[in-house]
Design an enzyme around this catalytic site. Structure first.
Site, PDB file in Angstrom:
ATOM      1  N   LYS A  16       0.837  -1.215   0.000  1.00 50.16           N
ATOM      2  CA  LYS A  16       0.000   0.000   0.000  1.00 50.16           C
ATOM      3  C   LYS A  16       0.867   1.258   0.000  1.00 50.16           C
ATOM      4  O   LYS A  16       0.628   2.177  -0.769  1.00 50.16           O
ATOM      5  CB  LYS A  16      -0.916   0.046   1.239  1.00 50.16           C
ATOM      6  CG  LYS A  16      -1.873  -1.116   1.365  1.00 50.16           C
ATOM      7  CD  LYS A  16      -2.845  -0.911   2.527  1.00 50.16           C
ATOM      8  CE  LYS A  16      -2.223  -0.807   3.895  1.00 50.16           C
ATOM      9  NZ  LYS A  16      -1.582  -2.042   4.400  1.00 50.16           N
ATOM     10  N   ARG A 130      11.632  -5.328   4.782  1.00 43.75           N
ATOM     11  CA  ARG A 130      11.315  -3.920   4.492  1.00 43.75           C
ATOM     12  C   ARG A 130      12.202  -2.986   5.312  1.00 43.75           C
ATOM     13  O   ARG A 130      12.446  -3.212   6.482  1.00 43.75           O
ATOM     14  CB  ARG A 130       9.838  -3.658   4.814  1.00 43.75           C
ATOM     15  CG  ARG A 130       9.437  -2.219   4.573  1.00 43.75           C
ATOM     16  CD  ARG A 130       7.961  -2.075   4.456  1.00 43.75           C
ATOM     17  NE  ARG A 130       7.261  -2.214   5.713  1.00 43.75           N
ATOM     18  CZ  ARG A 130       5.943  -2.062   5.844  1.00 43.75           C
ATOM     19  NH1 ARG A 130       5.213  -1.784   4.775  1.00 43.75           N
ATOM     20  NH2 ARG A 130       5.359  -2.191   7.005  1.00 43.75           N
TER      21      ARG A 130
END
Ligand code: AMP
Length: 223
Positions: A16, A130
């Protein structure tokens, strides 16, 4: 383009943040992430800031009333003619209903919902890899989207960091939260401008798919 809100919906790690930032640059539409807004509030050395910090570090959802208040305050300051991207909101049915009220009150167009859909195991792998630049907030992935600066941000050279809530135990809790709240939100939007985008491909392939949906939709709205 119209005063329309584009919603990015999906499990933690579905992309997202990356995809909404990319779309925002491509289309010149401002993008707001409720996660970023809450992380900023959590930096404040106040009882509310400390309470938020604990919730975020646990991987739990912040209460509907707190998140809705943050979003309502931002939308009430004005939605540009080009529209606005909301990344990570709504996450519960109560938030979706709150957004319906706001859209009606502010005379905005019906939101466009982009649901990034991916396999949980892939997402866990993606989230543990990440990294984010604490200065400019650019998101990287050690495997799929590495920085050209290695462990430093390729934009400004800052050391990249791992978010507290990207540790495996916390990730699992965030997934459980998502699984229990996503069904009613999908039901709420299913018969509206709702698109499920499979996220098995490369980030650039997913981005092109998103762009096709958004541009196609804008043409329909303008027609
Ligand atoms: P994100 O950056 O979207 O992964 O969000 C990080 C964290 O912020 C989540 O795990 C929640 O604790 C909180 N958060 C962000 N958006 C919402 C929301 N719409 N409702 C409740 N909590 C949220």
């Amino acid at each position: 383009m119209t005063r329309r809100i584009i919603l990015f919906f999906g499990a933690p790690g579905s992309g997202k943040g990356t995809q909404s930032a990319w779309l925002s640059t491509q289309l010149g539409i401002a993008s707001l992430s409720t996660g970023e807004m809450l992380r900023n509030q959590a930096k404040q050395d106040t009882p509310e800031g400390r309470r938020l910090k604990e919730i975020l570090a646990n991987g739990s959802l912040v209460s509907d009333s707190t998140v809705c208040e943050v979003v309502a305050a931002r939308l009430s300051r004005g939605v540009p003619k080009s529209g606005l991207i909301l990344d990570g909101f709504p996450r519960t049915l109560a938030q979706a209903k709150c957004l319906d009220d706001l859209v009606g009150k502010l005379g905005l167009d019906e939101p466009l919902v982009l649901h990034l859909d991916a396999e949980p195991q892939r997402l866990i792998e993606r989230l543990t890899a990440r990294r984010q630049c604490p200065t400019c907030r650019t998101i990287y992935n050690l495997r799929s989207l590495p920085s050209r600066g290695g462990l430093q941000c390729e934009m400004d050279g800052t050391d990249l960091v791992q978010r507290d809530d990207d540790k495996e135990a916390v990730i699992r809790r965030r997934f459980t939260e998502f699984e229990s709240s996503c069904g009613p939100v999908i039901e709420h939007y299913r018969d509206r401008d709702y698109y499920r985008i499979p996220c098995a491909g490369r980030p650039d392939e997913i981005a092109s798919q998103l762009l096709r949906v958004v541009v196609g939709e804008s043409r329909q709205v303008a027609a």
